[in-house]
Scaffold this active site. Structure first.
Site, PDB file in Angstrom:
ATOM      1  N   GLY A 122       0.925  -1.053  -0.010  1.00  0.00           N
ATOM      2  CA  GLY A 122       0.045  -0.027  -0.279  1.00  0.00           C
ATOM      3  C   GLY A 122       0.778   1.469  -0.100  1.00  0.00           C
ATOM      4  N   GLU A 127       6.790 -10.407   2.043  1.00  0.00           N
ATOM      5  CA  GLU A 127       6.113 -11.208   1.066  1.00  0.00           C
ATOM      6  C   GLU A 127       6.072 -10.584  -0.255  1.00  0.00           C
ATOM      7  OE1 GLU A 127       2.476 -11.799   2.881  1.00  0.00           O
ATOM      8  OE2 GLU A 127       2.048  -9.756   3.066  1.00  0.00           O
TER       9      GLU A 127
END
Length: 490
Positions: free
Chosen positions: A256, A279
């Site tokens: 984000g 990740e």
């Protein structure tokens, strides 16, 4: 064969495991063809829905296309598509929100049912049948191992230079036969560069040439920059206290704009020779690799904006020895996260005054995206940091509330909360001490007095003083927003 011919092999009611993780490495052609196939079946009056399993979120050509033709009965483990979200929240689509490190083992355990077919994007197929993975690995190893059938999409858009950047670990086993995973640093290779696939399973090979679909990140706004500054100041303080080395510990960053802003701050910050064990590798982390601030990054997906992807593809040789792409059961593995001592930084929707965090639901009931990997990292990291602006909807919603309307990360897993207003270090604090720190340092001034008033009334009227709550009043802020459009008292 063509994508249409391959899609026709998928049957109603099947569980379909597809590649893809946060908009990277998902199949581009077969899902669209499957959507057309399902639409035609529905026009004939035939029922046709599938169970859709992925690594994480995908793209409009996959999630969106299948949802728009009412083709998904069950979705897991993470999504971010607006059509999928609307169908989940209407009750039309079932959704299993699950920690990303648990997905592969749950399939091996048999908890999720039978996997009929895997649809996997790869960058190439070697003459001996080994597969060159694409820009994400996610759960691809498990899908290929567990599925009855495999459909491969060979995407010629993906850079051939990806070969050698992956580390596919084949050492996992079911209890009681598990062994330690021998990894102690982010850049370590413990597997092999290729995916293995029994050729007898392959029922179709489809050639494509299409880019990943990842959006451009917004430029950091004032709130994001303030959050980044608070975190960097805090990390400097931890180094000065001797609780962190000067090169910090491996970084994990969620997806984000706020997370990207924090990475941008670290790129111009005082720390050098950083590493990452995360990740998703986003633009901000690629910029840190380019600048030399970041020595090495391990991930399960390259989720880059179009501009960043173009740079990566043009200069891939610069990154071949500095990026490792792994299966998500390894990138998110609690054992490794705890051993390496990560600094985990993830976004949230809201936190309550005692430090419980909601990262998935709006007003208690409506799913936004899902927990993703944040729980894997928060519970096991050396430092667990959650961040958000202090208000949403132009101030109508306080992101610090008396009681979280849904809890994904309990107070036991949340060490630091950050908003643009400040940073609350909750380590070692009892609940009432945590409440005062969160209110004073993180809450927006428009809501600070009301939060203090709630805490004082709870202390006076609760049936216990460890974590005092007024149950009739604890969720009244959310009720007020749903009825009046604002959490502020009239």
């Amino acid at each position: 064969m063509t994508a249409e011919q391959a899609a026709a092999l998928i049957q109603p009611g099947w569980n379909v495991g597809m590649s893809g993780f946060t908009g990277a490495g998902y199949p581009k052609a077969v899902p669209l063809a499957l959507a057309h196939h399902i639409e035609a079946a529905h026009a004939r009056g035939d029922k046709f829905r599938i169970g859709l399993w992925t690594g994480a979120s995908t793209a409009p050509e996959l999630d969106g296309a299948l949802a728009k033709v009412d083709g998904i009965d069950m979705r897991l483990p993470y999504q971010s598509d607006p059509t999928v979200r609307a169908q989940i929240n209407s009750g039309h689509m079932q959704y299993v929100d699950i920690h990303l490190s648990h997905v592969a083992q749950f399939v091996w355990f048999g908890f999720l049912g039978h996997l009929n077919v895997a649809v996997i994007e790869v960058a190439g197929i070697l003459p001996d049948g080994r597969l060159v993975p694409s820009t994400s690995v996610g759960n691809n190893k498990t899908w290929i191992d567990q599925a009855d059938h495999v459909i491969l999409e060979v995407n010629h858009w993906q850079n051939p230079g990806l070969e050698g950047m992956h580390d596919i670990y084949y050492g996992t086993a079911l209890p009681p036969h598990r062994q330690p995973i021998m990894m102690t640093e982010p850049g370590q290779h413990i597997g092999e560069p290729y995916l293995r696939c029994d050729p007898a399973k392959v029922i179709a090979v489809v050639e494509t040439n299409a880019p990943d679909r990842n959006s451009k990140f917004a430029a950091p706004d004032a709130n994001s920059q303030a959050i980044a500054t608070h975190i960097i100041d805090f990390l400097q303080h931890e180094v000065a206290k001797g609780r962190l080395p000067k090169e910090l510990l491996p970084l994990q960053s969620g997806v984000g704009n706020i997370a990207n802003a924090v990475l941008a701050g670290l790129n111009t910050g005082p720390f050098d020779h950083l590493t990452a064990y995360t990740e998703v590798l986003q633009d901000g982390m690629l910029d840190m690799l380019k600048s030399g601030k970041l020595d090495m990054a391990s991930c399960t997906a390259l989720s880059l904006s179009p501009d960043a992807a173009a740079y990566f593809n043009q200069h891939i040789e610069q990154f071949k020895d500095r990026i490792v792409i792994r299966p998500q059961e390894i990138s998110n593995h609690p054992e490794i996260i705890r051993r390496m001592g990560l600094i985990a930084m993830n976004a949230m929707i809201e936190a309550d005054i005692y430090g419980n965090v909601n990262s998935t639901h709006l007003m208690g009931s409506a799913i936004m995206n899902g927990i993703g990997g944040s729980g894997d990292f928060a519970r096991n990291a050396y430092l667990s940091i959650f961040m958000t602006p202090s208000v949403a909807k132009n101030g109508a919603i306080s992101c610090v509330v008396p009681m979280a309307s849904h809890v994904d990360h309990t107070e036991h897993d949340v060490q630091v909360i950050v908003t643009e207003r400040g940073l609350a270090d909750l380590r070692g604090l009892a609940p009432q001490q945590r409440a005062r720190a969160v209110i004073e340092r993180c809450a927006h001034p428009d809501y600070r007095d009301a939060l203090t008033d709630y805490l004082e009334r709870a202390k006076a009227g609760a049936n216990g003083q460890h974590t005092p709550h007024l149950l009739d009043d604890a969720l009244s802020w959310h009720q007020r927003y749903l009825k009046q459009g604002s959490m502020k008292a009239a």
